[in-house]
Write an enzyme that holds these catalytic residues in place. Structure first.
Site, PDB file in Angstrom:
ATOM      1  N   LEU A   1       0.580  -1.292  -0.152  1.00 46.91           N
ATOM      2  CA  LEU A   1      -0.079   0.174   0.059  1.00 46.91           C
ATOM      3  C   LEU A   1       0.815   1.250  -0.127  1.00 46.91           C
ATOM      4  O   LEU A   1       2.063   1.122   0.388  1.00 46.91           O
ATOM      5  CB  LEU A   1      -1.018   0.007   1.155  1.00 46.91           C
ATOM      6  N   ASP A   2       0.506   2.351  -0.628  1.00 45.71           N
ATOM      7  CA  ASP A   2       1.023   3.814  -0.618  1.00 45.71           C
ATOM      8  C   ASP A   2       1.226   4.291   0.871  1.00 45.71           C
ATOM      9  O   ASP A   2       0.562   3.596   1.698  1.00 45.71           O
ATOM     10  CB  ASP A   2       0.354   4.498  -1.520  1.00 45.71           C
ATOM     11  N   ILE A   3       2.108   5.101   1.087  1.00 46.44           N
ATOM     12  CA  ILE A   3       2.375   5.661   2.220  1.00 46.44           C
ATOM     13  C   ILE A   3       1.105   6.444   2.885  1.00 46.44           C
ATOM     14  O   ILE A   3       0.909   6.233   4.027  1.00 46.44           O
ATOM     15  CB  ILE A   3       3.366   6.690   2.220  1.00 46.44           C
TER      16      ILE A   3
ATOM     17  N   THR B   1      -2.010   5.384   2.263  1.00 45.41           N
ATOM     18  CA  THR B   1      -3.361   4.528   2.129  1.00 45.41           C
ATOM     19  C   THR B   1      -2.997   3.577   3.437  1.00 45.41           C
ATOM     20  O   THR B   1      -1.983   3.286   3.746  1.00 45.41           O
ATOM     21  CB  THR B   1      -3.156   3.641   0.960  1.00 45.41           C
TER      22      THR B   1
ATOM     23  N   HIS C   1      -0.562   2.985  -8.087  1.00 45.52           N
ATOM     24  CA  HIS C   1      -1.463   3.686  -7.800  1.00 45.52           C
ATOM     25  C   HIS C   1      -2.903   3.715  -8.530  1.00 45.52           C
ATOM     26  O   HIS C   1      -3.380   4.634  -9.040  1.00 45.52           O
ATOM     27  CB  HIS C   1      -1.070   5.202  -8.156  1.00 45.52           C
TER      28      HIS C   1
END
Length: 231
Positions: A100-102, A104, A183
């Site tokens: 997961l993105d930072i 999220t 993304h």
């Protein structure tokens, strides 16, 4: 398996420290002090290290509630990483299953079972992932149809696979996707003329984030959860 290899795989001690311990008579096999690290084991021996029995680690399967501001990596020079939250022996051997993105939050799976990881993340298995999305602008009524038909993302050769969008409110929705492009959720909404301001993963396959887990907490998966996503 060699005695020294067994101890290095099932303790926090390095191979060099284990060799020193064996030379010092601190390791026993079936109540007999071991003399060499290359002693062969059959698998049914009782191994003690400094008087404590050493047992083989079992393969681990975890769910983590990822907080904001953490990077899905083992290390990072600028930000805290999810592995900082794991307080287990051999944490370095755990693999992150679906990053997961930072910015999220939500469900992250971890394991040291590489085949299980591959069965979940391989595109051909089309493992569902459900996200709760909050947008800056009201979600257009035709967004669900757009996502169901597939979205052509900038820089991609093919459109996204059909995705299901369920509106919760004017600015919130649940999105089910089968892929894991870079993304992807943010880019899909950008293609629909909107901006994602918060993103939270609720589930991977049949595994749902345990509501009892606060951000930063984790627990072992049940046998049923392990089998449900990669039988």
């Amino acid at each position: 398996m060699r005695l020294d290899k067994f101890l290095s795989q099932n303790s926090d001690s390095s191979r060099s420290l284990i060799q020193q311990a064996i030379k010092a008579g601190r390791v026993s096999v079936n109540d007999v002090i071991a003399k060499k690290g290359d002693q062969k084991l059959l698998g049914d021996e009782i191994i003690t290290f400094d008087g404590k029995q050493v047992e083989a680690f079992q393969t681990r399967y975890l769910m983590l509630h990822k907080p904001l501001g953490y990077v899905c990596a083992n290390s990072d020079s600028d930000y805290p990483v999810v592995m900082d939250l794991i307080r287990l022996p051999r944490w370095q051997e755990l693999q992150i299953v679906g990053r997961l993105d930072i910015d999220t939050t939500g469900l992250v799976l971890l394991t040291d079972d590489g085949q299980w990881n591959h069965r979940i993340t391989s595109p051909r298995h089309e493992c569902d992932k459900i996200y709760r999305v909050t947008t800056a602008n009201p979600i257009s009524t035709d967004t669900a149809e757009l996502f169901a038909a597939g979205v052509q993302l900038h820089g991609e050769k093919a459109p996204t696979r059909p995705a299901q969008l369920e509106l919760i409110s004017s600015h919130e929705a649940r999105l089910k996707i089968h892929e894991g492009k870079y993304h992807q959720v943010k880019r899909m909404f950008a293609a629909a003329g909107n901006l994602v301001v918060a993103l939270h993963r609720e589930s991977i396959g049949n595994i749902q984030l345990d509501p009892a887990l606060a951000p930063g907490e984790y627990r072992a998966l049940t046998a049923e959860e392990i089998k449900s996503v990669a039988p």
